[in-house]
Design a protein around this motif. Structure first.
Motif, short mmCIF file in Angstrom:
data_model
loop_
_atom_site.label_atom_id
_atom_site.label_comp_id
_atom_site.label_asym_id
_atom_site.label_seq_id
_atom_site.Cartn_x
_atom_site.Cartn_y
_atom_site.Cartn_z
N LYS A 1 5.11 57.71 29.35
CA LYS A 1 4.45 58.96 29.73
C LYS A 1 3.51 58.78 30.92
N TYR A 2 2.83 57.65 30.98
CA TYR A 2 1.83 57.44 32.03
C TYR A 2 2.28 56.45 33.08
N ASP A 3 3.59 56.22 33.15
CA ASP A 3 4.12 55.25 34.11
C ASP A 3 3.72 55.58 35.54
N GLY A 4 3.81 56.85 35.91
CA GLY A 4 3.45 57.24 37.27
C GLY A 4 1.99 56.98 37.59
N TYR A 5 1.11 57.31 36.65
CA TYR A 5 -0.32 57.08 36.85
C TYR A 5 -0.62 55.58 36.94
N ILE A 6 0.00 54.81 36.03
CA ILE A 6 -0.24 53.37 36.02
C ILE A 6 0.25 52.73 37.32
#
Length: 238
Positions: free
Chosen positions: A164-169
């Motif tokens: 879910k947070y791959d882009g943010y990470i």
């Protein structure tokens, strides 16, 4: 968790614990890879089943949303800007704290049609793309993912968060790498800070008084913000 390998190298962690750690992350990484590469539409999972699943997930999100006085219309309101999913569809959300209310039933239905249509047309929508949708959890995804492996709850939670947070990470890692490269950039001696425009007065005064030798040192001065550093870099290029 990221310090475990260092602890093992220093002899602070037993071999048995280190092996459990490696098995845990292998399971997590293997599952992430599977979700990124497994199409949604296969076997017993049809486009109609996917559409029904997404519609149900959207309505569950709306259960906790605002309702009108007579309870006839339910709305969803989120605190993030529009979120584009992996398949190109857009989740309707609140922008800049200004309420943008959309009927849940309509939103869920339209989103389901968009994703299901994409999956049926291209045949390439992956499970990870569905999981990235705000209203879908890893646990709920099991309904359209019958072949998943059995994971411990902590591992399943890590899989959901990572996808879910791959882009943010990824963006955070890119920023860290960018600042790492700037860390040792030397600031020329005798630079005239007072002649720089766009940097706050407090930052200019401290930079002129302390005279940091590198961008890394300048960025750690209290009162010098990231915006000040960005402007400083522009001036140094001129």
């Amino acid at each position: 968790a990221r310090l475990t390998p260092y602890g093992y190298e220093l002899g602070l962690i037993s071999k048995d614990r280190y092996e459990r750690f490696n098995r845990k992350w292998k399971n997590i990484n293997d599952e992430i890879t599977r979700l990124e590469n497994t199409p949604v539409i296969k076997g017993a999972v049809t486009a109609d089943k996917l559409q029904a699943f997404l519609g149900k997930a959207g309505n569950k999100t709306g259960d906790c949303s605002n309702k009108t006085g007579d309870g006839s219309v339910s709305y969803v309101q989120e605190d993030n800007k529009a979120h584009k999913t992996g398949d190109g569809s857009v989740s309707y959300v609140q922008d800049d704290n200004k309420a943008q209310k959309v009927p849940v039933a309509r939103e869920a239905g339209e989103a389901a049609v968009t994703v299901a249509g994409s999956a049926a047309g291209a045949g390439g929508l992956k499970l990870a793309a569905v999981l990235r949708r705000p209203e879908v959890t890893y646990e709920a995804l099991a309904e359209i993912d019958p072949d998943r492996p059995l994971l411990a709850s902590a591992q399943a939670e890590e899989v959901g968060i990572s996808i879910k947070y791959d882009g943010y990470i990824r963006r955070q890692r890119e920023q860290v790498e960018k600042f790492r490269k700037l860390e040792n950039r030397i600031i020329p001696e005798g630079v005239n800070y007072k002649g720089m425009h766009g940097i706050s007065t407090e930052a200019l005064q401290k930079l002129d008084r302390i005279r940091p030798v590198s961008i890394g040192q300048a960025s750690r001065i209290s009162g010098v913000s990231p915006a000040d550093i960005a402007v400083l870099l522009i001036h140094l290029k001129d």
